[in-house]
Enzyme design. Structure first.
Site, mmCIF file in Angstrom:
data_model
loop_
_atom_site.group_PDB
_atom_site.id
_atom_site.type_symbol
_atom_site.label_atom_id
_atom_site.label_comp_id
_atom_site.label_asym_id
_atom_site.label_seq_id
_atom_site.Cartn_x
_atom_site.Cartn_y
_atom_site.Cartn_z
ATOM 1 N N TRP A 152 -7.180 -7.249 1.777
ATOM 2 C CA TRP A 152 -8.218 -8.107 2.336
ATOM 3 C C TRP A 152 -9.633 -7.626 2.061
ATOM 4 O O TRP A 152 -10.578 -8.340 2.333
ATOM 5 C CB TRP A 152 -8.038 -8.245 3.850
ATOM 6 N N LYS B 207 0.186 -13.150 -3.957
ATOM 7 C CA LYS B 207 0.309 -13.178 -2.510
ATOM 8 C C LYS B 207 -0.935 -12.489 -1.928
ATOM 9 O O LYS B 207 -1.044 -11.263 -1.924
ATOM 10 C CB LYS B 207 1.589 -12.450 -2.067
ATOM 11 N N SER C 44 -1.725 -0.079 1.482
ATOM 12 C CA SER C 44 -1.442 1.202 2.128
ATOM 13 C C SER C 44 -0.252 1.900 1.484
ATOM 14 O O SER C 44 0.643 1.245 0.927
ATOM 15 C CB SER C 44 -1.145 0.986 3.613
ATOM 16 N N TYR D 33 12.073 -2.371 -2.476
ATOM 17 C CA TYR D 33 12.474 -3.732 -2.842
ATOM 18 C C TYR D 33 12.901 -3.800 -4.304
ATOM 19 O O TYR D 33 13.866 -4.503 -4.650
ATOM 20 C CB TYR D 33 11.323 -4.711 -2.615
ATOM 21 N N GLU E 252 -1.571 0.881 -6.100
ATOM 22 C CA GLU E 252 -2.853 1.544 -5.793
ATOM 23 C C GLU E 252 -2.927 1.635 -4.285
ATOM 24 O O GLU E 252 -3.003 0.621 -3.601
ATOM 25 C CB GLU E 252 -4.021 0.754 -6.385
ATOM 26 N N CYS F 137 -11.218 1.312 -0.794
ATOM 27 C CA CYS F 137 -10.147 2.300 -0.957
ATOM 28 C C CYS F 137 -10.646 3.610 -1.545
ATOM 29 O O CYS F 137 -10.164 4.675 -1.191
ATOM 30 C CB CYS F 137 -9.014 1.722 -1.796
ATOM 31 N N GLU G 168 -7.044 8.417 6.078
ATOM 32 C CA GLU G 168 -7.911 7.333 5.617
ATOM 33 C C GLU G 168 -8.288 6.465 6.810
ATOM 34 O O GLU G 168 -7.462 5.720 7.343
ATOM 35 C CB GLU G 168 -7.209 6.495 4.555
#
Length: 505
Positions: free
Chosen positions: A165, A189, A243, A253, A265, A300, A401
């Protein structure tokens, strides 16, 4: 130029697209589920977005796979793809104000940054990869004389891209542009907090000429839509920014489904290492402050750790605080605002929780740390830039973080200790070294374990250079030609030329 009041009025009448974008058209989720997208500016609901379920994800991936197999994009001449992506870049700039308003409303970015940075960066990324397409050559291997081996690049197939976001348009472009340029189909997504600009981007892509099914956008909850995309057997690669915890799920997955490629990343705790021979203290202080306070610290690779030689600590810290206090924190729709909002209350409370940690660790709040609210705005999530001094690099404030406008300051003496402290982190996304000694600068750049190392600057970037990390900051690279290769499969074509000499006709 639109005024603050003008932007507020435009935001009040905003009616963004809110459906799933599958196979070239908007539609509702099959089960009719939606979720609210809340503006961090004032806490109001901007729209109710269609929430993709597993069936919707399957629809999007199937459409992408069908389009890939049909070849209307994947097997076209690269010059055709080039023209379409250049046109998409132009359309992004033609709609700069609309996209900027969507981005600012959704993320809390200052409208001036959305106009001057986010949208132009997105457009440049699509143009850059388009223009690269006729400048990337296949290879010929050094075979024996009786053979010819050609190494060519082909698209992978269906790319699943999951983006965060904090910079929706920028990071989406980093992933979608090279994937499309290489001839793949994409299912994007976006974060459930920030879906609006991605939906408009997909609509513009269709207008530019990207065939139906080649670029799909499926807003939804991460544990539903994200997981379904990660497990889908027709997805050939997942590229994820977010994250470390969620990144590991995508690795899982992949192992549970088709062993698809995964590129991650995963954030950072980037150090700015300032040596005693820093030189221009004011320039350093400005870079340190902007490096952590830009976008309210929600970056980030933000320079969240200041490791400073004790001999220049006091002077540098005073200047950093001065810069931090000079930055205008305010309404994102005010063109004068430099620092906008935290994304939502959950993130705000997480940041505030670290203030309690700082108190328990005996850390000094040297500046900031107060919740504020701009005049005329009710609700929203605003937090002053904060400087924490006397941080133990090995403690929670030094290691975790925080993802907010919080600078952790620690001291050392001598370059060797500074570099050691910088590397004592599970992250390795970015770092900087500040020194006037060229030998020290080069040596430090080699020793710092980070995907990007800046020397006497911070957060200077361009699409021409790769971006990604070491250690738990992930693997794989966005940006540059390396990203174009990352969305391609190498094929070797070996041709036997025969052993006999050429004969006469």
């Amino acid at each position: 130029m639109t005024t603050k009041q003008g932007w507020i009025q435009r935001a009040a009448t905003l009616k963004p697209s809110s459906g799933l974008y599958i196979d070239g058209a908007f539609r509702s989720a099959r089960d009719g589920q939606t979720f609210p997208t809340v503006s961090p500016r004032d806490g109001t609901v901007t729209a109710h977005i269609a929430a993709a379920g597993e069936t919707d994800v399957d629809d999007a991936v199937t459409a992408a796979h069908r389009a890939y197999e049909a070849g209307a994009w994947s097997r076209t001449d690269r010059r055709y793809r080039q023209d379409v992506l250049v046109r998409l870049s132009e359309l992004i700039l033609e709609n700069v104000e609309e996209l900027a308003l969507l981005e600012s409303t959704d993320t809390g970015h200052p409208i001036s940054d959305a106009l001057g940075v986010d949208v132009p960066s997105c457009a440049r990324t699509f143009r850059w990869y388009a223009e690269a397409l006729d400048k990337v050559y296949d290879d010929v291997a050094p075979t024996p004389r009786n053979a010819l081996a050609i190494i060519s690049r082909e698209p992978l197939g269906v790319i699943g891209a999951v983006v965060p976001w904090n910079y929706p348009l920028i990071i989406s472009a980093w992933k979608v542009a090279p994937a499309l340029a290489a001839g793949n189909s994409v299912v994007l997504k976006p974060s459930e907090q920030t879906s609006l600009s991605a939906l408009r981007l997909a609509e513009l892509a269709t207008e530019a000429g990207v065939p139906a099914g080649v670029f799909n956008v499926i807003p939804g909850l991460g544990h539903v839509a994200g997981a379904a995309l990660g497990r889908h057997p027709l997805v050939d690669k997942i590229t994820f920014t977010g994250s470390p915890e969620v990144g590991r799920y995508f690795q899982l997955y992949a192992s549970e489904s088709n062993g698809k490629q995964v590129a991650l990343e995963l954030g950072g705790k980037s150090p700015q290492v300032v040596l005693h021979d820093v030189g221009d203290i004011k320039a350093c202080a400005s870079a340190v402050a902007w490096g952590i306070f830009y976008n309210a610290g929600q970056t980030c690779h933000g320079g969240s750790r200041l490791l400073v030689d004790e001999r220049v600590h006091d002077e540098l810290l005073a200047e950093v605080i001065k810069v931090g206090r000079s930055l205008k924190l305010g309404d994102p729709l005010d063109p004068e605002t430099q620092i906008g909002t935290i994304i939502d209350d959950t993130q705000l409370q997480s940041i505030l929780g670290y203030y309690k940690v700082a108190e328990a660790e005996g850390i000094t709040v040297a500046s900031g740390g107060t919740q504020v609210r701009p005049d005329g705005v009710e609700g929203g999530y605003y937090l002053e830039p904060t400087v924490l001094d006397g941080v133990d690099n090995a403690g929670r404030i030094g290691q975790e973080e925080i993802f907010g406008p919080v600078l952790a300051v620690s001291t050392f003496r001598g370059a060797a200790e500074g570099i050691r402290l910088a590397n004592e982190s599970k992250y390795g996304l970015a770092a900087s070294i500040w020194t006037q000694d060229i030998t020290t600068a080069h040596t430090a750049a080699r020793e710092l374990r980070a995907g990007t190392v800046w020397v006497n600057t911070f957060d200077v970037a361009d699409i021409i250079t790769p971006f990604g990390g070491f250690k738990e900051s992930g693997f794989g690279r966005d940006r540059s030609l390396h990203a174009l290769d990352a969305y391609s499969a190498l094929k070797t074509t070996w041709i036997h030329l025969g052993d006999a000499p050429l004969g006469d006709d």
